[in-house]
Scaffold this active site. Sequence first.
Site, PDB file in Angstrom:
ATOM      1  CB  SER A 132      -0.878   0.012   1.244  1.00 24.37           C
ATOM      2  OG  SER A 132      -1.440   1.293   1.448  1.00 24.37           O
ATOM      3  CE1 TYR A 146      -3.862  -2.071   5.204  1.00 27.17           C
ATOM      4  CE2 TYR A 146      -3.301   0.149   4.491  1.00 27.17           C
ATOM      5  CZ  TYR A 146      -3.710  -1.134   4.196  1.00 27.17           C
ATOM      6  OH  TYR A 146      -3.955  -1.487   2.885  1.00 27.17           O
TER       7      TYR A 146
HETATM    8  P1  NDP Z   1     -11.120  -6.650   0.586  1.00 22.16           P
HETATM    9  O1  NDP Z   1     -11.449  -6.495   2.019  1.00 22.16           O
HETATM   10  O2  NDP Z   1     -12.098  -6.200  -0.436  1.00 22.16           O
HETATM   11  O3  NDP Z   1     -10.687  -8.166   0.276  1.00 22.16           O
HETATM   12  C1  NDP Z   1      -9.715  -8.769   1.093  1.00 22.16           C
HETATM   13  C2  NDP Z   1      -9.371 -10.141   0.556  1.00 22.16           C
HETATM   14  O4  NDP Z   1      -8.372 -10.698   1.441  1.00 22.16           O
HETATM   15  C3  NDP Z   1     -10.564 -11.073   0.568  1.00 22.16           C
HETATM   16  O5  NDP Z   1     -10.521 -11.937  -0.529  1.00 22.16           O
HETATM   17  C4  NDP Z   1     -10.377 -11.828   1.879  1.00 22.16           C
HETATM   18  O6  NDP Z   1     -10.916 -13.140   1.839  1.00 22.16           O
HETATM   19  C5  NDP Z   1      -8.873 -11.935   1.950  1.00 22.16           C
HETATM   20  N1  NDP Z   1      -8.451 -12.141   3.338  1.00 22.16           N
HETATM   21  C6  NDP Z   1      -8.527 -11.263   4.374  1.00 22.16           C
HETATM   22  N2  NDP Z   1      -8.118 -11.860   5.507  1.00 22.16           N
HETATM   23  C7  NDP Z   1      -7.779 -13.139   5.176  1.00 22.16           C
HETATM   24  C8  NDP Z   1      -7.297 -14.245   5.906  1.00 22.16           C
HETATM   25  N3  NDP Z   1      -7.090 -14.186   7.236  1.00 22.16           N
HETATM   26  N4  NDP Z   1      -7.043 -15.387   5.242  1.00 22.16           N
HETATM   27  C9  NDP Z   1      -7.249 -15.477   3.908  1.00 22.16           C
HETATM   28  N5  NDP Z   1      -7.733 -14.467   3.162  1.00 22.16           N
HETATM   29  C10 NDP Z   1      -7.996 -13.318   3.799  1.00 22.16           C
HETATM   30  O7  NDP Z   1      -9.753  -5.851   0.403  1.00 22.16           O
HETATM   31  P2  NDP Z   1      -9.013  -5.268  -0.886  1.00 22.16           P
HETATM   32  O8  NDP Z   1      -9.299  -6.098  -2.074  1.00 22.16           O
HETATM   33  O9  NDP Z   1      -9.262  -3.825  -0.934  1.00 22.16           O
HETATM   34  O10 NDP Z   1      -7.486  -5.439  -0.416  1.00 22.16           O
HETATM   35  C11 NDP Z   1      -6.621  -6.410  -0.946  1.00 22.16           C
HETATM   36  C12 NDP Z   1      -5.196  -6.012  -0.612  1.00 22.16           C
HETATM   37  O11 NDP Z   1      -4.949  -4.704  -1.145  1.00 22.16           O
HETATM   38  C13 NDP Z   1      -4.907  -5.915   0.892  1.00 22.16           C
HETATM   39  O12 NDP Z   1      -3.615  -6.393   1.147  1.00 22.16           O
HETATM   40  C14 NDP Z   1      -4.995  -4.423   1.155  1.00 22.16           C
HETATM   41  O13 NDP Z   1      -4.254  -4.044   2.282  1.00 22.16           O
HETATM   42  C15 NDP Z   1      -4.428  -3.858  -0.132  1.00 22.16           C
HETATM   43  N6  NDP Z   1      -4.798  -2.481  -0.405  1.00 22.16           N
HETATM   44  C16 NDP Z   1      -6.102  -2.098  -0.576  1.00 22.16           C
HETATM   45  C17 NDP Z   1      -6.413  -0.773  -0.829  1.00 22.16           C
HETATM   46  C18 NDP Z   1      -7.800  -0.274  -1.010  1.00 22.16           C
HETATM   47  O14 NDP Z   1      -7.992   0.962  -1.035  1.00 22.16           O
HETATM   48  N7  NDP Z   1      -8.806  -1.133  -1.185  1.00 22.16           N
HETATM   49  C19 NDP Z   1      -5.353   0.241  -0.904  1.00 22.16           C
HETATM   50  C20 NDP Z   1      -4.023  -0.269  -0.725  1.00 22.16           C
HETATM   51  C21 NDP Z   1      -3.767  -1.585  -0.489  1.00 22.16           C
HETATM   52  P3  NDP Z   1     -12.118 -13.613   2.825  1.00 22.16           P
HETATM   53  O15 NDP Z   1     -13.136 -12.528   2.842  1.00 22.16           O
HETATM   54  O16 NDP Z   1     -12.571 -14.890   2.203  1.00 22.16           O
HETATM   55  O17 NDP Z   1     -11.472 -13.824   4.179  1.00 22.16           O
END
Ligand code: NDP
Length: 237
Positions: A132, A146
């Site tokens: 990020s 974070y």
């Molecule tokens: P979402 O919350 O929309 O999706 C998160 C994903 O990560 C889901 O598929 C979820 O699966 C999975 N996940 C979370 N915890 C676990 C766990 N314990 N084990 C396995 N899978 C897990 O988030 P984003 O798509 O927005 O974020 C994805 C990545 O991008 C993250 O690393 C985030 O920090 C990063 N990011 C996002 C930004 C944003 O503005 N959206 C900006 C910068 C970085 P499930 O629900 O099945 O657990």
Amino acid sequence: MNDFSGRSVMVLGGSRGIGAAIVRHFTAAGAKVCFSYSGSPDAAAAVAAETGATAVKADSANRDELIAAVAATGALDIMVINAGVGIMGDPLTIDPDVVDRLIDINVRAVYFAGVEAGRQMHDNGRIIIIGSISGDRAPWPGGTAYGMSKSAVQGIGRGLARDFGARGITVNVVQPGPVDTDMNPANGPMAKMMHSGMAIKRHATADEVASLVLYLASPAAAMITGTTQTIDGGVGI
Ligand code: NDP
């Protein structure tokens, strides 16, 4: 650049948001994709049915479960470590257990999954970590934990790039700014404040981030390693 036929790809956290977009892009490009999920079995089943990818339940906070899931994929060409949680809050009052869980998922899991991927990976493979812009700066209040986690993955990316480089494996960290997902909806309460500091005043789409990931995974990017690649519409330039 976008032909991944015969390539074996694993995406950690592919059930929703950026990870689901990455699964869609790789399957559309011909790759054999396996993705993990934890809390969203219905969303995972829907992505699997839509794309033909294989969904595997593996909680990134559970080290043994995570390593076993990566090992079970066998020889990988590409690993995308995307699973993450975005907890914001006043460091004086935030629940320490919540911070520990964030560290487990956003840092420890990235390390152990990256190492296991390297163990399983063919030469000339790719490891891409979703970090990020909060790894570089603190653009908004409440992001200490974070931001710490996203700075940590920069170190993991550089270290693994050095350690696996002799095998032609590249390791890079993609650093999005605001992306329209469940974690950070484009119509959420923070959106206006986030856009105010951007040159391009909107959230990115998950597809835009996935496109960068596919570029880094392609043969064209063979000499890009140990880097952070920012995709943020110009936050704080
Ligand atoms: P979402 O919350 O929309 O999706 C998160 C994903 O990560 C889901 O598929 C979820 O699966 C999975 N996940 C979370 N915890 C676990 C766990 N314990 N084990 C396995 N899978 C897990 O988030 P984003 O798509 O927005 O974020 C994805 C990545 O991008 C993250 O690393 C985030 O920090 C990063 N990011 C996002 C930004 C944003 O503005 N959206 C900006 C910068 C970085 P499930 O629900 O099945 O657990």
